[in-house]
Design an enzyme around this catalytic site. Structure first.
Site, PDB file in Angstrom:
ATOM      1  NE  ARG A 266      -3.403   0.352  13.898  1.00 23.85           N
ATOM      2  CZ  ARG A 266      -2.766   0.420  12.730  1.00 23.85           C
ATOM      3  NH1 ARG A 266      -1.471   0.670  12.701  1.00 23.85           N
ATOM      4  NH2 ARG A 266      -3.431   0.227  11.598  1.00 23.85           N
TER       5      ARG A 266
ATOM      6  CD  GLU B 200       3.559  -0.469   8.318  1.00 27.26           C
ATOM      7  OE1 GLU B 200       4.006  -1.195   7.422  1.00 27.26           O
ATOM      8  OE2 GLU B 200       3.213   0.705   8.132  1.00 27.26           O
TER       9      GLU B 200
ATOM     10  CB  SER C 166       2.258  10.814  10.952  1.00 28.33           C
ATOM     11  OG  SER C 166       2.232  10.104   9.728  1.00 28.33           O
TER      12      SER C 166
ATOM     13  CG  HIS D 170      -1.552   4.560  13.418  1.00 27.01           C
ATOM     14  ND1 HIS D 170      -0.903   3.687  12.581  1.00 27.01           N
ATOM     15  CD2 HIS D 170      -0.638   5.511  13.720  1.00 27.01           C
ATOM     16  CE1 HIS D 170       0.340   4.084  12.390  1.00 27.01           C
ATOM     17  NE2 HIS D 170       0.523   5.193  13.084  1.00 27.01           N
TER      18      HIS D 170
ATOM     19  CE  LYS E 244      -1.761   1.857   3.646  1.00 25.34           C
ATOM     20  NZ  LYS E 244      -2.540   2.228   4.848  1.00 25.34           N
ATOM     21  CB  SER E 245       3.833   2.210   1.996  1.00 32.37           C
ATOM     22  OG  SER E 245       3.250   2.015   3.257  1.00 32.37           O
TER      23      SER E 245
ATOM     24  NE  ARG F  99      -5.419   7.890  10.782  1.00 26.24           N
ATOM     25  CZ  ARG F  99      -4.994   6.943   9.957  1.00 26.24           C
ATOM     26  NH1 ARG F  99      -5.827   6.421   9.075  1.00 26.24           N
ATOM     27  NH2 ARG F  99      -3.745   6.526  10.003  1.00 26.24           N
TER      28      ARG F  99
ATOM     29  N   GLY G  72      -5.317   7.558   6.018  1.00 24.19           N
ATOM     30  CA  GLY G  72      -4.389   8.589   6.451  1.00 24.19           C
ATOM     31  C   GLY G  72      -3.434   9.001   5.348  1.00 24.19           C
TER      32      GLY G  72
ATOM     33  CD  GLN H 191       0.815   8.225   6.305  1.00 20.04           C
ATOM     34  OE1 GLN H 191      -0.148   8.951   6.579  1.00 20.04           O
ATOM     35  NE2 GLN H 191       0.673   6.941   6.041  1.00 20.04           N
TER      36      GLN H 191
END
Length: 428
Positions: free
Chosen positions: A348, A317, A174, A344, A30-31, A128, A100, A176
């Protein structure tokens, strides 16, 4: 969590009848898929993305790019992504779902157009964090309206591009946030230089992945300590092949440690920036064997798991699956370095502590992780909180726990729509 769950919303995780013996092929990362789609949209010509993941998150990314003006078409070889255009109309909405990656990678692209772009999605996405990213884009000259929320829904008013330049960014919540700015950097007039403020971002491998893919598409990305620089560039790549998702492979990798036996993960790359590659080290640390060759990764275990202490800051993750695995260990374990998991798909850490303890383990969430004291586990309903990684954790628990019912297995479609069928095939 829901007060009640219908039969259609529950999957009884199968118990392993004995040592596993199977060959598994997991879907694309996915990344990598989503980064490839973004870079393809920013390229000067169309790019064929081969072997991409087809899941809810990646479809949301394609939908977001289409809304922003980058169309795509599916072919027998993969997905052909066309460059961004200005699109039509004055207003457009980007549907985020609970992705996200989409929420963080696409707002910078909205600054390149001339339309007002509303970003919104599922209720969970509104919890988020994106505030540091929006602040950095605003500092670079973007016009963003979020009514002080720092979270969806928010609107980006494109002005035909950003000049770019130097900006400070807090990416501790994050990685990201950093990747989002770096991926868009080649399209900014002066490129971009990002200086990290605060502590180190989690998941260093994902940052390395972003930098590596930028270079593969033609950008001269470089790093000097906590400063990252991506100059303006005309990206171009005719095709790009996505690696298998090594994080999604996690439950299959740990299955031999729980049941004994052997699992072969076909196509595991010999060289990769994916954080999931760390699983090979984990298998060896916990007493199993992990052998990599040109065909893939072969994992062998004897059904015994060692208690251990793990800092998962770079591979957060993987925490749900690893926490489930450690409930079968021969002693207590500690997971640390993953405070960012509270932001997340769900919190979690709290979710894992609650659900694993309800099944008989003694699990406590700490400031930055989990303390796990194994105990006799029993069946019951394992709530998944709309979190795909918790579905995978439930599957691992079910290998040795009779009557474990996993709530909402369809949520795993976020990253692996065929997971339940593949898991049941593993045990045949």
């Amino acid at each position: 969590m829901p007060e009640h769950v219908t039969r259609e919303d529950v999957w009884t995780a199968p118990v392993a009848p004995g040592p596993v013996d199977a060959t598994i092929r997991v879907p694309g990362s996915k990344s990598i898929t989503n980064r490839a789609y973004v870079l393809a949209a920013l390229s000067a010509g169309p790019t064929l993305v081969r072997q991409p993941l087809d899941s809810r998150d990646t479809r949301l990314m394609l939908g977001a790019l289409a809304a922003l003006g980058a169309q795509h078409e599916r072919t027998p070889e993969g997905v052909l992504v066309h460059p961004l255009t200005q699109g039509d109309g004055e207003h457009v909405q980007v549907e985020l779902g609970n992705a996200g990656t989409v929420a963080r990678f696409t707002p910078a692209l909205a600054t390149l157009g001339t339309r007002a772009v509303l970003f919104d999605g599922d209720p969970a996405i509104r919890r988020r964090p994106v505030s540091p990213l929006l602040s950095a884009l605003s500092a670079l000259g973007a016009v963003i309206e979020d009514e002080g929320r720092g979270a969806p829904p928010f609107t980006v008013r494109g002005a035909g591009g950003l000049g770019g330049g130097t900006v400070e960014l807090d990416s501790t919540a994050s990685s990201q946030f950093l990747s989002a700015l770096l991926l868009a950097g080649p399209a900014f007039g002066e490129g971009i230089t990002v200086r990290l403020a605060g502590g180190a971002p989690p998941s260093e491998p994902h940052i390395a992945m972003t930098m590596d893919m930028l270079r593969q598409f033609g950008a001269a990305a470089r790093r000097e300590g906590t400063e990252f620089h991506v100059p303006h560039a005309d990206l171009r790549r005719s095709d790009y092949t996505v690696e298998p998702d090594l994080s999604t492979a996690a439950p299959f990798v740990v299955a031999p440690l729980v049941t004994g036996g052997t699992v072969r993960i076909a196509g595991w790359p010999e060289h990769t920036t994916q954080p999931g590659d760390w699983l090979r080290s984990l298998v060896r640390e916990l007493g199993g064997r992990a052998e990599l060759d040109g065909e893939g990764l072969t994992v062998t275990g004897d059904g015994r798991v060692r208690g251990t202490r793990l800092d998962l800051h770079e591979v957060g993750e993987l925490t749900p699956v690893i926490a489930a695995l450690l409930c079968f260990a021969d002693g207590p374990s500690v997971i640390s370095g993953v405070a960012h998991l509270r932001g997340h798909e769900t919190d979690r850490l709290a979710a894992l502590a609650t659900e694993l303890s309800a099944l008989g383990a003694r699990v406590t969430d700490t400031a930055d992780g989990l303390e796990i004291e194994p105990g006799p586990l029993h069946g019951g309903l394992f709530h998944t909180y709309d979190d795909h990684r918790l579905v995978m954790a439930g599957a691992v628990l079910g290998l040795r726990v009779t009557g474990l019912r996993v709530e909402d297995p369809a949520t795993v479609g976020k990253t692996f729509p065929g997971f339940v069928d593949a898991w049941q095939e593993l045990l045949r």
